[in-house]
Design an enzyme around this catalytic site. Sequence first.
Site, PDB file in Angstrom:
ATOM      1  N   LYS A  73       0.853  -1.079  -0.195  1.00  0.00           N
ATOM      2  CA  LYS A  73       0.715   0.259   0.004  1.00  0.00           C
ATOM      3  C   LYS A  73       0.736   1.102  -0.259  1.00  0.00           C
ATOM      4  O   LYS A  73       0.612   2.060  -1.011  1.00  0.00           O
ATOM      5  CB  LYS A  73      -1.027   0.068   1.431  1.00  0.00           C
ATOM      6  CG  LYS A  73      -2.285   1.133   1.490  1.00  0.00           C
ATOM      7  CD  LYS A  73      -2.807   1.162   2.427  1.00  0.00           C
ATOM      8  CE  LYS A  73      -2.750   0.272   3.492  1.00  0.00           C
ATOM      9  NZ  LYS A  73      -1.801   1.626   4.337  1.00  0.00           N
ATOM     10  N   THR A  75       3.959   1.301  -1.111  1.00  0.00           N
ATOM     11  CA  THR A  75       4.642   1.128  -2.188  1.00  0.00           C
ATOM     12  C   THR A  75       3.460   1.782  -3.609  1.00  0.00           C
ATOM     13  O   THR A  75       3.994   3.122  -4.070  1.00  0.00           O
ATOM     14  CB  THR A  75       4.938   0.357  -2.333  1.00  0.00           C
ATOM     15  OG1 THR A  75       6.239  -0.364  -1.640  1.00  0.00           O
ATOM     16  CG2 THR A  75       5.533   0.120  -4.149  1.00  0.00           C
ATOM     17  N   ARG A  96       2.368   8.534   6.875  1.00  0.00           N
ATOM     18  CA  ARG A  96       2.657   8.728   8.684  1.00  0.00           C
ATOM     19  C   ARG A  96       4.357   7.808   9.086  1.00  0.00           C
ATOM     20  O   ARG A  96       4.679   7.850   7.652  1.00  0.00           O
ATOM     21  CB  ARG A  96       1.691   7.329   9.363  1.00  0.00           C
ATOM     22  CG  ARG A  96       0.198   7.679   8.983  1.00  0.00           C
ATOM     23  CD  ARG A  96      -0.093   6.355   9.507  1.00  0.00           C
ATOM     24  NE  ARG A  96      -0.113   5.352   8.636  1.00  0.00           N
ATOM     25  CZ  ARG A  96      -0.624   3.970   9.148  1.00  0.00           C
ATOM     26  NH1 ARG A  96      -0.854   3.627  10.154  1.00  0.00           N
ATOM     27  NH2 ARG A  96      -0.145   3.002   8.164  1.00  0.00           N
ATOM     28  N   LYS A 107       7.071  -6.782  10.585  1.00  0.00           N
ATOM     29  CA  LYS A 107       6.651  -6.252   9.305  1.00  0.00           C
ATOM     30  C   LYS A 107       7.480  -4.518   8.227  1.00  0.00           C
ATOM     31  O   LYS A 107       7.319  -4.945   7.269  1.00  0.00           O
ATOM     32  CB  LYS A 107       5.502  -4.689   9.902  1.00  0.00           C
ATOM     33  CG  LYS A 107       4.619  -4.257   8.657  1.00  0.00           C
ATOM     34  CD  LYS A 107       3.378  -3.737   9.516  1.00  0.00           C
ATOM     35  CE  LYS A 107       2.739  -2.370   8.404  1.00  0.00           C
ATOM     36  NZ  LYS A 107       3.274  -1.220   7.943  1.00  0.00           N
ATOM     37  N   ALA A 275      -3.490   1.395  12.825  1.00  0.00           N
ATOM     38  CA  ALA A 275      -4.720   1.623  12.485  1.00  0.00           C
ATOM     39  C   ALA A 275      -5.420   0.652  13.186  1.00  0.00           C
ATOM     40  O   ALA A 275      -6.503  -0.016  13.260  1.00  0.00           O
ATOM     41  CB  ALA A 275      -5.196   1.395  10.762  1.00  0.00           C
ATOM     42  N   PHE A 303      -3.215  -0.526   7.055  1.00  0.00           N
ATOM     43  CA  PHE A 303      -4.507  -1.518   7.492  1.00  0.00           C
ATOM     44  C   PHE A 303      -5.407  -1.458   5.615  1.00  0.00           C
ATOM     45  O   PHE A 303      -5.761  -1.246   5.159  1.00  0.00           O
ATOM     46  CB  PHE A 303      -4.930  -2.050   8.034  1.00  0.00           C
ATOM     47  CG  PHE A 303      -3.131  -2.433   9.039  1.00  0.00           C
ATOM     48  CD1 PHE A 303      -2.480  -3.422   8.780  1.00  0.00           C
ATOM     49  CD2 PHE A 303      -3.805  -2.477  10.270  1.00  0.00           C
ATOM     50  CE1 PHE A 303      -1.485  -3.596   9.568  1.00  0.00           C
ATOM     51  CE2 PHE A 303      -2.115  -2.371  11.434  1.00  0.00           C
ATOM     52  CZ  PHE A 303      -1.639  -3.299  10.718  1.00  0.00           C
ATOM     53  N   PHE A 384       2.556  -8.381  -9.768  1.00  0.00           N
ATOM     54  CA  PHE A 384       3.707  -9.306  -9.440  1.00  0.00           C
ATOM     55  C   PHE A 384       4.021 -10.281 -10.988  1.00  0.00           C
ATOM     56  O   PHE A 384       3.484 -10.482 -11.565  1.00  0.00           O
ATOM     57  CB  PHE A 384       3.456 -10.524  -8.614  1.00  0.00           C
ATOM     58  CG  PHE A 384       3.670  -9.820  -6.802  1.00  0.00           C
ATOM     59  CD1 PHE A 384       5.315  -9.731  -5.717  1.00  0.00           C
ATOM     60  CD2 PHE A 384       2.956  -9.523  -6.531  1.00  0.00           C
ATOM     61  CE1 PHE A 384       5.221  -9.499  -4.748  1.00  0.00           C
ATOM     62  CE2 PHE A 384       3.090  -8.342  -5.659  1.00  0.00           C
ATOM     63  CZ  PHE A 384       4.800  -8.767  -3.912  1.00  0.00           C
ATOM     64  N   TRP A 412       6.785  -0.900  -7.826  1.00  0.00           N
ATOM     65  CA  TRP A 412       8.298  -1.486  -7.643  1.00  0.00           C
ATOM     66  C   TRP A 412       9.373  -1.876  -8.194  1.00  0.00           C
ATOM     67  O   TRP A 412      10.484  -1.162  -8.104  1.00  0.00           O
ATOM     68  CB  TRP A 412       7.098  -2.226  -7.180  1.00  0.00           C
ATOM     69  CG  TRP A 412       8.597  -3.200  -5.703  1.00  0.00           C
ATOM     70  CD1 TRP A 412       8.850  -3.011  -4.309  1.00  0.00           C
ATOM     71  CD2 TRP A 412       9.942  -4.410  -5.931  1.00  0.00           C
ATOM     72  NE1 TRP A 412      10.277  -3.800  -3.253  1.00  0.00           N
ATOM     73  CE2 TRP A 412      10.310  -4.867  -4.952  1.00  0.00           C
ATOM     74  CE3 TRP A 412      10.341  -4.431  -7.163  1.00  0.00           C
ATOM     75  CZ2 TRP A 412      11.700  -4.948  -5.021  1.00  0.00           C
ATOM     76  CZ3 TRP A 412      11.686  -5.088  -7.437  1.00  0.00           C
ATOM     77  CH2 TRP A 412      12.143  -6.067  -6.300  1.00  0.00           C
TER      78      TRP A 412
END
Length: 559
Positions: A73, A75, A96, A107, A275, A303, A384, A412
Amino acid sequence: MAYLSDIEIAQQATPKPITDIAASLGLQPDELIPYGYDKAKIRLSVRDRLQDKPNGKLILVTAITPTPAGEGKTTTTVGLGDALHRLGKSVVLALREPSLGPVFGIKGGAAGGGYAQVIPMEDINLHFTGDMHAIGAANNLLAAMLDNHIHQGNALDIDVRRIAWKRCVDMNDRQLRQITDGLGGAMNGVPREDGFDITVASEVMAILCLSRSITDLKENLARIVVGYTRAGTPVTAGDLKAQGAMAALLKDAIQPNLVQTLEHTPTLVHGGPFANIAHGCNSVTATELALKLGDYVVTEAGFGADLGAEKFFDIKCRKAGLEPAAAVIVATVRALKCHGGVAKADLAEPNAEAVVRGIPNLLAHIENITERFGIPAVVAINRFPTDTEEELAVVRTECEARGVNVALSEVWGKGGEGGIELANEVIRLCDEGGAKLTLTYEDSDPLAEKIKKVVKSIYGGKHVQFIPAAKKELDRLESLGYGHLPVCMAKTQYSLSDDPTKIGRPTDFTVTVRDVRLSAGAGFVVVLTGNIMTMPGLPKVPAAEKIDIDENGRISGLF
């Protein structure tokens, strides 16, 4: 083929001087407080100069329910900003700040990934400009003043069995969840049960993110309820005369931080509430300033849309009067296969049937954003190499049947270039102007009714079970005059329900409310469901074990 790690890509970048980034936004030299070469704080006084300038268009990036496969998210958010920048748009990102707990846990950081990152990556993911430390210090100053007041005679008649204020530290440390302190005799305080929350779940963090000025900050800090007297009357930080000193510790932290992406898109990184526990959005000051500095502002909420986006709308937009123009819902074929029951080890194998089984989770988030909240949306598939055309076609067909387009995102690996399709769709949605924000509940609804509306309307649950102690606390808060506040749901991020094992789109489930905590200073009531913890723990193999630094100060292992 060998790929560079996120930190290796970031370390190869050549950032522009932060003064150049500021100048590109029209900021004046005296409105900037540089923190070295590539980061700075922006003085709040900028808003006075820009107050008559029209706001830009606000775009929220959210996601499907998280899975071990990852959704990307942040990225996608960064890549979308860079793509808008490439298209010649005046764009500012509003993100954030990462918490040290996840950075050293499982994470990792929160500065994007691949060629869609915010830099300096190491600083942002570690100490940055010291905001987290200032928030922790302010929180713990209040705790120290509270215990000192009790030790020095307890003139306010505080009931030590009903103290509501916890200390905090910005680290995953399960050992500190429940402790006993004040041991060792009368000179060492009053023995009592205590505990720590992680800093990003603290009320001071939420207050910083929802305050617009030092005056506003002090007023909100003063309203913090730290406990109750023996007669049941709330005792506040204002009663302890703590708000001035706390605000003094936060005087720099309240000012937004300016950095840049790998492609030099201006980015405000400020505030970092979780979140799944807190309200999951960057600061109001950063968002409002970004809306004055750019024609397009891309922000994110933590999230899935059931958590971060719900709180973005029902808490942040409600309080700040924000009007989003469009939303992006990030998904991956891999994550949809996870929701379709495929094990993480098998996600690279083509499996269109599993995508079909996982699609209901995505559809739940689409319905929430477009139908419940009234915001036009696009689904961004973070692509991907293992995704097949058949699998992608399933996602397109199901989304377009509901009037929502799908855009492939390859940011990405390609940076802003890989987000052009997504950026063009976002521009189209903004230009059409179809947003009409509708909130989940009214201020006048009782607290229990607000909780039920979130569970039934947003999560898709059937019932809410209130543990007797939680129901009693809700009734008490209503009687004390706090019933008008919004609710901040603390829930597992891994399911639409409060049970992390219920993947996909569960139905007919019951959400259990086991505890309720008042955050009067932040202006909401925290509702703890299921087994959610306000202090996470480290995994069996923490990410910290792979982080290192060499003799030249070059850090490795961050991601």
